[in-house]
Design an enzyme around this catalytic site. Structure first.
Site, PDB file in Angstrom:
ATOM      1  CB  VAL A  11      -7.544 -25.211 -42.556  1.00 12.71           C
ATOM      2  CG1 VAL A  11      -7.694 -25.326 -44.064  1.00 12.71           C
ATOM      3  CG2 VAL A  11      -6.973 -23.854 -42.201  1.00 12.71           C
ATOM      4  CG  LEU A 152      -9.982 -20.512 -43.194  1.00 13.54           C
ATOM      5  CD1 LEU A 152      -9.649 -20.459 -41.713  1.00 13.54           C
ATOM      6  CD2 LEU A 152     -10.932 -21.658 -43.462  1.00 13.54           C
ATOM      7  NE  ARG A 153     -10.967 -12.623 -41.702  1.00 12.50           N
ATOM      8  CZ  ARG A 153     -11.877 -11.653 -41.640  1.00 12.50           C
ATOM      9  NH1 ARG A 153     -11.585 -10.512 -41.079  1.00 12.50           N
ATOM     10  NH2 ARG A 153     -13.091 -11.815 -42.135  1.00 12.50           N
ATOM     11  CD  GLU A 154      -7.495 -20.406 -35.856  1.00 16.59           C
ATOM     12  OE1 GLU A 154      -7.550 -20.051 -34.677  1.00 16.59           O
ATOM     13  OE2 GLU A 154      -6.584 -21.121 -36.309  1.00 16.59           O
ATOM     14  CG  HIS A 253      -6.916  -2.649 -35.433  1.00 16.96           C
ATOM     15  ND1 HIS A 253      -7.719  -1.545 -35.261  1.00 16.96           N
ATOM     16  CD2 HIS A 253      -7.432  -3.338 -36.472  1.00 16.96           C
ATOM     17  CE1 HIS A 253      -8.688  -1.568 -36.161  1.00 16.96           C
ATOM     18  NE2 HIS A 253      -8.538  -2.653 -36.912  1.00 16.96           N
ATOM     19  CB  CYS A 262      -1.211 -18.210 -39.875  1.00 15.02           C
ATOM     20  SG  CYS A 262      -2.385 -19.548 -40.128  1.00 15.02           S
ATOM     21  CE  LYS A 323      -8.394 -14.829 -35.744  1.00 15.19           C
ATOM     22  NZ  LYS A 323      -8.535 -14.376 -37.102  1.00 15.19           N
TER      23      LYS A 323
HETATM   24  N1  LIG Z   1      -5.737 -22.005 -38.751  1.00 18.14           N
HETATM   25  C1  LIG Z   1      -5.829 -21.048 -39.663  1.00 18.14           C
HETATM   26  O1  LIG Z   1      -6.401 -19.988 -39.439  1.00 18.14           O
HETATM   27  C2  LIG Z   1      -5.226 -21.261 -41.034  1.00 18.14           C
HETATM   28  C3  LIG Z   1      -5.576 -20.405 -42.080  1.00 18.14           C
HETATM   29  C4  LIG Z   1      -5.040 -20.626 -43.341  1.00 18.14           C
HETATM   30  C5  LIG Z   1      -4.153 -21.661 -43.543  1.00 18.14           C
HETATM   31  N2  LIG Z   1      -3.804 -22.474 -42.503  1.00 18.14           N
HETATM   32  C6  LIG Z   1      -2.901 -23.588 -42.771  1.00 18.14           C
HETATM   33  O2  LIG Z   1      -3.684 -24.773 -42.862  1.00 18.14           O
HETATM   34  C7  LIG Z   1      -2.959 -25.886 -42.339  1.00 18.14           C
HETATM   35  C8  LIG Z   1      -3.757 -26.553 -41.245  1.00 18.14           C
HETATM   36  O3  LIG Z   1      -3.883 -25.651 -40.179  1.00 18.14           O
HETATM   37  P1  LIG Z   1      -4.908 -25.896 -38.978  1.00 18.14           P
HETATM   38  O4  LIG Z   1      -4.907 -24.679 -38.149  1.00 18.14           O
HETATM   39  O5  LIG Z   1      -6.195 -26.416 -39.527  1.00 18.14           O
HETATM   40  O6  LIG Z   1      -4.147 -27.097 -38.218  1.00 18.14           O
HETATM   41  P2  LIG Z   1      -4.742 -28.051 -37.069  1.00 18.14           P
HETATM   42  O7  LIG Z   1      -3.577 -28.447 -36.250  1.00 18.14           O
HETATM   43  O8  LIG Z   1      -5.921 -27.412 -36.419  1.00 18.14           O
HETATM   44  O9  LIG Z   1      -5.307 -29.318 -37.871  1.00 18.14           O
HETATM   45  C9  LIG Z   1      -4.505 -30.261 -38.500  1.00 18.14           C
HETATM   46  C10 LIG Z   1      -5.199 -31.616 -38.390  1.00 18.14           C
HETATM   47  O10 LIG Z   1      -4.537 -32.520 -39.252  1.00 18.14           O
HETATM   48  C11 LIG Z   1      -4.530 -33.792 -38.620  1.00 18.14           C
HETATM   49  N3  LIG Z   1      -3.492 -34.616 -39.264  1.00 18.14           N
HETATM   50  C12 LIG Z   1      -2.151 -34.480 -39.233  1.00 18.14           C
HETATM   51  N4  LIG Z   1      -1.562 -35.449 -39.993  1.00 18.14           N
HETATM   52  C13 LIG Z   1      -2.567 -36.188 -40.529  1.00 18.14           C
HETATM   53  C14 LIG Z   1      -2.611 -37.298 -41.399  1.00 18.14           C
HETATM   54  N5  LIG Z   1      -1.493 -37.840 -41.888  1.00 18.14           N
HETATM   55  N6  LIG Z   1      -3.813 -37.802 -41.738  1.00 18.14           N
HETATM   56  C15 LIG Z   1      -4.947 -37.267 -41.253  1.00 18.14           C
HETATM   57  N7  LIG Z   1      -4.970 -36.203 -40.427  1.00 18.14           N
HETATM   58  C16 LIG Z   1      -3.796 -35.657 -40.067  1.00 18.14           C
HETATM   59  C17 LIG Z   1      -4.286 -33.468 -37.162  1.00 18.14           C
HETATM   60  O11 LIG Z   1      -4.672 -34.542 -36.329  1.00 18.14           O
HETATM   61  C18 LIG Z   1      -5.163 -32.215 -36.989  1.00 18.14           C
HETATM   62  O12 LIG Z   1      -6.472 -32.528 -36.573  1.00 18.14           O
HETATM   63  C19 LIG Z   1      -1.607 -25.327 -41.897  1.00 18.14           C
HETATM   64  O13 LIG Z   1      -0.690 -25.478 -42.935  1.00 18.14           O
HETATM   65  C20 LIG Z   1      -1.896 -23.864 -41.675  1.00 18.14           C
HETATM   66  O14 LIG Z   1      -0.749 -23.063 -41.841  1.00 18.14           O
HETATM   67  C21 LIG Z   1      -4.333 -22.309 -41.261  1.00 18.14           C
END
Ligand SMILES: NC(=O)c1ccc[n+]([C@@H]2O[C@H](COP(=O)([O-])OP(=O)(O)OC[C@H]3O[C@@H](n4cnc5c(N)ncnc54)[C@H](O)[C@@H]3O)[C@@H](O)[C@H]2O)c1
Length: 436
Positions: A11, A152-154, A253, A262, A323
């Site tokens: 994200v 957003l969706r990956e 689907h 998520c 996915k």
């Molecule tokens: N992945 C998705 O599709 C998606 C979509 C919508 C919302 N979200 C939400 O967004 C959030 C992040 O998800 P993600 O998939 O990007 O996670 P991720 O694990 O890919 O990324 C998180 C990043 O944060 C860093 N981090 C952690 N603590 C930190 C700190 N104190 N300072 C600096 N960096 C730090 C980690 O090293 C990591 O690189 C989650 O709450 C998730 O639920 C994710």
């Protein structure tokens, strides 16, 4: 505007790069020094279509930079928090230690009027606690905490960020609202609705949205089970339902159950919030249970395709990510399937176009292969677990020639029964009885 993004994961990195592309000056900060070093070398640590070019262009134009935690963020007007909120071990509540840790880290550096925006998915009330921490750490400042959940969706993340269905901004503060309006102003041409709500409402909108989408998936999966018993075709049922605008065709689907970073953790966290507040969310409870059981039950489909036993057999599993178009294997349905196949005595050969490195530490006994055909070598069955494009048009004659027996278990319903029949495969799908 000067923007800092805390967390450069799926994200944070996508949001940071897109905000830079809108013209803002963005620094993405991550505590993972290896990740930051890679980004500074021009290497993108995640697989997301279009991201490499977007990052490269914005770095070159001087609007996007990367730094490790502790670096100077003093001039940022807006600080987004995009760190992970995984399930907390033991009780399923969202683990907020990364969010609160990040808030404490940035607190001393924030400008007096900074706006802190939560993009991470966080339970209702998290913004209140963040505000509390900031008041404690910075009694001198007027920092605002806003909820701006990300949808957003990956796999389609850049498009989703740049063309959102809606933008949710949770704040009661007029200044913070103006700042967020300015951040998203470049999107006005596309005119996505911006919904201004209270912070708690914004936090809940995210969980309610994910739980609802998860419900659609669990619902159609149960209908698929019924289809198998009564001789109906779930794809046609889904199409017949989805053409009704009130229902919509998305997330209908049938397949091996939802996974990913998520839906599983967010449904569990929502249930925990409800429990803590004395409310029973029985539908969401059922969704979580149905989905958990379904993932492992997919192994029974493979058993059925191989006359009741996989002991000593070789199974090729195509697709390890939850996915297509991502390297993310978090809570992928392929994992419990593979574990169950191992438990039943099978040898598993696996292939995924992007997710094998992530899968290896979790599934060390899988034989990792170079292609779908390599995986199928000597296999008694090929199981399609993820609908990557490259699995949609396999050369069936070639596949058959390398397999021990021509059996395909298509957990994503990407093939037609008649083409499989023509190619002399025994073909098993989800919710489509009589296709064998
Ligand atoms: N992945 C998705 O599709 C998606 C979509 C919508 C919302 N979200 C939400 O967004 C959030 C992040 O998800 P993600 O998939 O990007 O996670 P991720 O694990 O890919 O990324 C998180 C990043 O944060 C860093 N981090 C952690 N603590 C930190 C700190 N104190 N300072 C600096 N960096 C730090 C980690 O090293 C990591 O690189 C989650 O709450 C998730 O639920 C994710």
């Amino acid at each position: 505007m000067r923007v800092t993004m805390i967390g450069a994961g799926y994200v944070g990195l996508v949001s940071g790069a897109c905000l830079a592309d809108f013209g803002h000056n963005v620094t993405c900060i991550d505590k993972d020094a290896g990740r930051v070093a890679a980004l500074n070398r021009g290497e993108i640590p995640i697989f997301e279509p279009g991201l490499t070019d977007l990052v490269e262009a914005n770095v070159r134009q001087g609007r996007l930079a990367f730094a490790v935690t502790g670096s100077d963020i003093g001039r940022a007007e807006v600080v987004f928090i995009a760190v992970g909120t995984p399930s907390r071990r033991g009780d399923g509540h969202a683990d907020l230690s990364f969010v609160y840790g990040a808030v404490r880290e940035i607190a001393p550096q924030l400008s007096r009027t900074a706006v802190v925006v939560t993009k991470s998915t966080v339970p209702v009330g998290t913004g209140d606690e963040m505000e509390h921490i900031l008041r404690e750490e910075r009694p001198d400042a007027e920092i605002q905490v806003v909820s701006n959940p990300e949808f957003l969706r990956e796999g389609a993340a850049i498009r989703d960020f740049k063309h959102p269905d809606r933008i949710v901004v949770g704040t009661d503060d007029a200044r913070a609202r103006d700042v967020l309006t300015e951040i998203y102003r470049p999107l006005y041409l596309n005119a996505p609705p911006i919904i201004y709500v209270s912070r708690r409402t914004a936090e809940l909108i995210k969980y309610a949205s994910n739980a609802f989408l998860a419900t659609k998936v669990a619902f159609i999966n149960e209908i698929a089970d019924l289809c198998e018993q009564v001789g109906a075709d779930v794809q046609e049922v889904a199409r017949g339902m989805g053409l009704d605008n009130r229902i919509g065709s998305k997330f209908l689907h049938a397949g091996p159950g939802f996974g990913g970073s998520c839906f599983p953790k967010d449904t569990t966290a929502l249930l925990k919030t409800a429990q803590d507040n004395g409310v029973a969310l029985r539908i969401v409870e059922a969704v979580a249970t149905v989905n958990e059981q379904r993932k492992r039950a997919m192994a029974r489909k493979v058993l059925a395709a191989l006359d009741g036993s996989v002991r000593g057999r070789t199974i090729a599993v195509l697709g390890l990510t939850f996915k297509p178009n991502t390297d993310d294997t978090r809570d992928s349905p392929a994992f419990p399937l593979i574990t169950a196949l191992h438990d039943l005595g099978a040898t598993v050969r696996g292939y995924d176009p992007a997710g094998m490195e992530q899968a290896k530490p979790h599934l060390p006994s899988v034989i990792y292969c170079h292609s779908a055909y390599d995986a199928a070598e000597g296999a008694d069955a090929v199981v399609i677990a993820t609908e990557w494009e490259q699995f949609r048009a396999l050369d069936l004659a070639r596949l058959k020639s390398v397999m021990a027996q021509p059996v395909i278990v298509d957990l994503r319903n990407i093939y037609r029964a008649d083409e499989m029949k023509r190619a002399n495969f025994r073909y098993f799908a989800v919710g489509r009885p009589g296709v064998e």
